[in-house]
Design an enzyme around this catalytic site. Structure first.
Site, PDB file in Angstrom:
ATOM      1  N   CYS A   1      42.540  40.136  40.754  1.00  0.00           N
ATOM      2  CA  CYS A   1      42.186  41.529  41.082  1.00  0.00           C
ATOM      3  C   CYS A   1      41.114  42.152  40.193  1.00  0.00           C
ATOM      4  O   CYS A   1      40.137  42.698  40.700  1.00  0.00           O
ATOM      5  CB  CYS A   1      43.434  42.390  41.049  1.00  0.00           C
ATOM      6  SG  CYS A   1      44.537  42.009  42.403  1.00  0.00           S
TER       7      CYS A   1
ATOM      8  N   VAL B   1      51.064  39.966  47.870  1.00  0.00           N
ATOM      9  CA  VAL B   1      51.353  41.340  48.286  1.00  0.00           C
ATOM     10  C   VAL B   1      52.185  41.367  49.570  1.00  0.00           C
ATOM     11  O   VAL B   1      53.227  42.026  49.638  1.00  0.00           O
ATOM     12  CB  VAL B   1      50.024  42.121  48.460  1.00  0.00           C
ATOM     13  CG1 VAL B   1      50.273  43.476  49.098  1.00  0.00           C
ATOM     14  CG2 VAL B   1      49.339  42.286  47.110  1.00  0.00           C
TER      15      VAL B   1
ATOM     16  N   ARG C   1      52.110  44.094  39.839  1.00  0.00           N
ATOM     17  CA  ARG C   1      51.560  43.154  38.859  1.00  0.00           C
ATOM     18  C   ARG C   1      52.148  41.791  39.141  1.00  0.00           C
ATOM     19  O   ARG C   1      53.368  41.671  39.302  1.00  0.00           O
ATOM     20  CB  ARG C   1      51.973  43.570  37.436  1.00  0.00           C
ATOM     21  CG  ARG C   1      51.374  44.865  36.987  1.00  0.00           C
ATOM     22  CD  ARG C   1      52.127  45.411  35.781  1.00  0.00           C
ATOM     23  NE  ARG C   1      53.462  45.886  36.151  1.00  0.00           N
ATOM     24  CZ  ARG C   1      54.333  46.411  35.297  1.00  0.00           C
ATOM     25  NH1 ARG C   1      54.041  46.507  34.021  1.00  0.00           N
ATOM     26  NH2 ARG C   1      55.511  46.831  35.695  1.00  0.00           N
TER      27      ARG C   1
HETATM   28  N1  NAD Z   1      47.816  39.704  43.899  1.00  0.00           N
HETATM   29  C1  NAD Z   1      47.925  40.891  43.343  1.00  0.00           C
HETATM   30  O1  NAD Z   1      48.430  41.051  42.234  1.00  0.00           O
HETATM   31  C2  NAD Z   1      47.446  42.125  44.073  1.00  0.00           C
HETATM   32  C3  NAD Z   1      47.840  43.387  43.597  1.00  0.00           C
HETATM   33  C4  NAD Z   1      47.391  44.502  44.258  1.00  0.00           C
HETATM   34  C5  NAD Z   1      46.542  44.394  45.354  1.00  0.00           C
HETATM   35  N2  NAD Z   1      46.160  43.160  45.774  1.00  0.00           N
HETATM   36  C6  NAD Z   1      45.267  43.089  46.949  1.00  0.00           C
HETATM   37  O2  NAD Z   1      46.057  42.743  48.080  1.00  0.00           O
HETATM   38  C7  NAD Z   1      45.311  41.884  48.961  1.00  0.00           C
HETATM   39  C8  NAD Z   1      46.072  40.579  49.155  1.00  0.00           C
HETATM   40  O3  NAD Z   1      46.140  39.919  47.898  1.00  0.00           O
HETATM   41  P1  NAD Z   1      47.095  38.667  47.644  1.00  0.00           P
HETATM   42  O4  NAD Z   1      47.013  38.371  46.184  1.00  0.00           O
HETATM   43  O5  NAD Z   1      48.420  38.929  48.274  1.00  0.00           O
HETATM   44  O6  NAD Z   1      46.294  37.551  48.472  1.00  0.00           O
HETATM   45  P2  NAD Z   1      46.768  36.074  48.825  1.00  0.00           P
HETATM   46  O7  NAD Z   1      45.543  35.260  48.872  1.00  0.00           O
HETATM   47  O8  NAD Z   1      47.908  35.655  47.945  1.00  0.00           O
HETATM   48  O9  NAD Z   1      47.356  36.224  50.295  1.00  0.00           O
HETATM   49  C9  NAD Z   1      46.573  36.522  51.412  1.00  0.00           C
HETATM   50  C10 NAD Z   1      47.221  35.832  52.624  1.00  0.00           C
HETATM   51  O10 NAD Z   1      46.537  36.269  53.800  1.00  0.00           O
HETATM   52  C11 NAD Z   1      46.524  35.174  54.708  1.00  0.00           C
HETATM   53  N3  NAD Z   1      45.533  35.456  55.757  1.00  0.00           N
HETATM   54  C12 NAD Z   1      44.184  35.343  55.702  1.00  0.00           C
HETATM   55  N4  NAD Z   1      43.638  35.714  56.876  1.00  0.00           N
HETATM   56  C13 NAD Z   1      44.659  36.096  57.691  1.00  0.00           C
HETATM   57  C14 NAD Z   1      44.743  36.600  59.006  1.00  0.00           C
HETATM   58  N5  NAD Z   1      43.640  36.817  59.737  1.00  0.00           N
HETATM   59  N6  NAD Z   1      45.950  36.864  59.523  1.00  0.00           N
HETATM   60  C15 NAD Z   1      47.070  36.650  58.786  1.00  0.00           C
HETATM   61  N7  NAD Z   1      47.057  36.183  57.531  1.00  0.00           N
HETATM   62  C16 NAD Z   1      45.865  35.912  56.980  1.00  0.00           C
HETATM   63  C17 NAD Z   1      46.234  33.986  53.826  1.00  0.00           C
HETATM   64  O11 NAD Z   1      46.585  32.763  54.442  1.00  0.00           O
HETATM   65  C18 NAD Z   1      47.081  34.306  52.587  1.00  0.00           C
HETATM   66  O12 NAD Z   1      48.375  33.741  52.681  1.00  0.00           O
HETATM   67  C19 NAD Z   1      43.932  41.719  48.320  1.00  0.00           C
HETATM   68  O13 NAD Z   1      43.064  42.676  48.853  1.00  0.00           O
HETATM   69  C20 NAD Z   1      44.207  42.011  46.848  1.00  0.00           C
HETATM   70  O14 NAD Z   1      43.068  42.504  46.198  1.00  0.00           O
HETATM   71  C21 NAD Z   1      46.608  42.027  45.178  1.00  0.00           C
END
Ligand code: NAD
Length: 458
Positions: free
Chosen positions: A287, A11, A163
């Site tokens: 998700c 994201v 997505r």
């Molecule tokens: N992946 C999807 O398709 C999707 C879609 C919609 C919503 N979301 C939501 O968005 C959020 C992020 O999902 P994602 O898939 O991008 O996660 P991800 O695990 O791919 O990325 C999260 C990132 O945050 C970093 N991180 C952790 N703690 C941190 C901090 N204190 N400071 C800075 N960086 C930090 C991690 O190192 C990681 O790179 C979640 O809540 C998820 O539910 C995800």
């Protein structure tokens, strides 16, 4: 605008890169050193269509850079996104530790009267915007010895709906943008940030032409609680649609109907619509399972028993188990049998393995002493990295995987699998068994080739 994004995952990285491409100055902050290095070298740490060229463009024009810790960026930002992960805890509630850490760090680096809008893009339980506000204030107080004066920051909710596999496309061309804030100035700032997307006034990137007829993107402006709830309700509905299709498939199988025709038949009804009605091995990914568990947990916290959501989850678990059952029906014993698996990623277009059905199924096959050989066009490196001890072999191509196997199991509907002729598969299999858990092959053709073919609901 000056933008900071905490979390450079699916994201955060995609949002940051798209906003940079639209002309904003974006800094990404992520605690993962390796990820930060890759991004600054224009190498996407994840596989997403068109992300490599986008990243290359915004890094080489200095519109985006990544850091492991914020320095001046936070104090100068007009908008800061929180896009860190929120995985499930054992009881189904989301783990907010990364959100907590990010919020405290932001608070420590804000300048008094900065007038910054801090936007929660992570999926967080209803009411979390209040917590984020409190944590930012804690950070500010730690750094400044007193709470942030009025006008330093406000918190908004802007849930993400991209997505995986289409993340860049969905960020340029979303179905809607949801903005939740009590503060009208914050809403105005975010509306102006997203204006090129809302009005579709930007020049489309050449790999991603604008969908035909898209002239404007609807915006839903609301309070923070409703914005947070919209995200959970959307994912609960989508996962329920798939579990519904699977429940119908299980009934079709028993009565002799064909699920694909049945779902096409109901999808023509405008009230139902054709999307997200594919029967198969069920949903996975980072998700749906996590968000459904979180909503179930929230409902119970408030004394409500969410029976429909519970069933959505149970049908999905059962669908994964049914793949092993189908194999056992065909092969009887699995012990010592060579099983080819096509597809590891939870869906095509991504290398993400989080909550992928392949993981449960492969684990169970190993437990049953099968010899497992897998092929996936992009997710094999991730698999090897994340599960180095699993006793599986990796094939260089789909046909090499089926060479001498006692059965083929299709778990991800990658296009390249559809293009492999069934007769080439059957020629290489030791016994002609195909468990097509994504319904990619034609059952009539499989029958003509004397394949013992098991689709889902056909
Ligand atoms: N992946 C999807 O398709 C999707 C879609 C919609 C919503 N979301 C939501 O968005 C959020 C992020 O999902 P994602 O898939 O991008 O996660 P991800 O695990 O791919 O990325 C999260 C990132 O945050 C970093 N991180 C952790 N703690 C941190 C901090 N204190 N400071 C800075 N960086 C930090 C991690 O190192 C990681 O790179 C979640 O809540 C998820 O539910 C995800």
């Amino acid at each position: 605008m000056n933008i900071a994004v905490f979390g450079a995952g699916y994201v955060g990285l995609v949002t940051g890169a798209v906003l940079a491409d639209l002309g904003h100055k974006v800094s990404l902050i992520d605690v993962d050193h390796h990820k930060v290095e890759q991004i600054n070298c224009s190498q996407p740490p994840i596989y997403e269509f068109a992300l490599d060229s986008l990243l290359h463009r915004v890094i080489s024009s200095n519109a985006l850079y990544a850091r492991t810790e914020p320095s001046g960026e936070v104090g100068q930002a007009e908008v800061i996104f929180i896009a860190v992960g929120t995985p499930s805890l054992n009881d189904g509630a989301p783990d907010l530790e990364s959100v907590h850490q990010a919020a405290v760090t932001i608070g420590q680096h804000l300048t008094p009267l900065q007038n910054c809008v801090i936007v929660n893009k992570a999926t967080v339980p209803i009411g979390s915007a209040n917590l984020v506000e409190m944590w930012i204030d804690d950070g500010f107080t730690q750094a400044n010895g007193q709470p942030a004066p009025e006008g330093t920051f406000s918190v908004a909710s802007n849930p993400e709906f991209l997505r995986e596999g289409r993340a860049v496309h969905d960020t340029f061309y979303p179905d809607r943008i949801v903005l939740g804030a009590e503060n009208p100035a914050a809403l105005e700032r975010l509306t102006s940030l997203y204006r090129p997307i809302l009005e579709q006034s930007f020049e489309p990137p050449h790999q991603l032409p604008r969908p035909q007829g898209l002239k404007a993107v609807p915006v839903v402006t609301t309070d923070r609680l409703s914005a947070e709830m919209i995200k959970y309700a959307a994912n609960a509905f989508l996962s329920t649609k798939i579990s519904f299709a699977n429940e119908m498939a299980n009934i079709c199988e028993r009565v002799g109907a064909d699920i694909n025709t049945v779902m096409s038949g109901i999808g023509l009804d405008n009230r139902i619509g054709p999307q997200f009605l594919n029967a198969g091995v069920g949903w996975g990914g980072s998700c749906f399972g996590k968000d459904l568990s979180a909503l179930i947990h929230t409902a119970r916290e408030y004394g409500y028993e969410p029976r429909l959501l519970d069933s959505t989850r149970e049908v999905n678990n059962q669908q994964r188990r049914s793949v092993i059952k189908r194999l056992q029906d065909e092969l009887k014993t699995i012990k010592g049998r060579r099983i080819a698996i096509w597809g590891l990623a939870f869906k095509p277009g991504t290398d993400d393995l989080r909550d992928a059905p392949s993981l449960n199924i492969i684990q169970e096959l190993i437990h049953l002493n099968a010899r497992v050989i897998v092929f996936d066009p992009v997710a094999m490196d991730n698999m090897h990295r994340q599960f180095p001890d699993w006793d599986i072999r990796y094939a260089p191509g789909p046909l090499e995987a089926v060479d001498g196997a006692h059965a083929l199991v299709v778990l991800t509907e990658w296009d390249i699998f559809r293009q492999v002729p069934l007769k080439d598969i059957v020629n290489r299999l030791e016994s002609p068994v195909i468990i097509d858990a994504r319904n990619i092959f034609d059952p009539a053709l499989a029958r003509r080739l004397s394949i013992r073919y098991r689709g889902i609901g056909r």
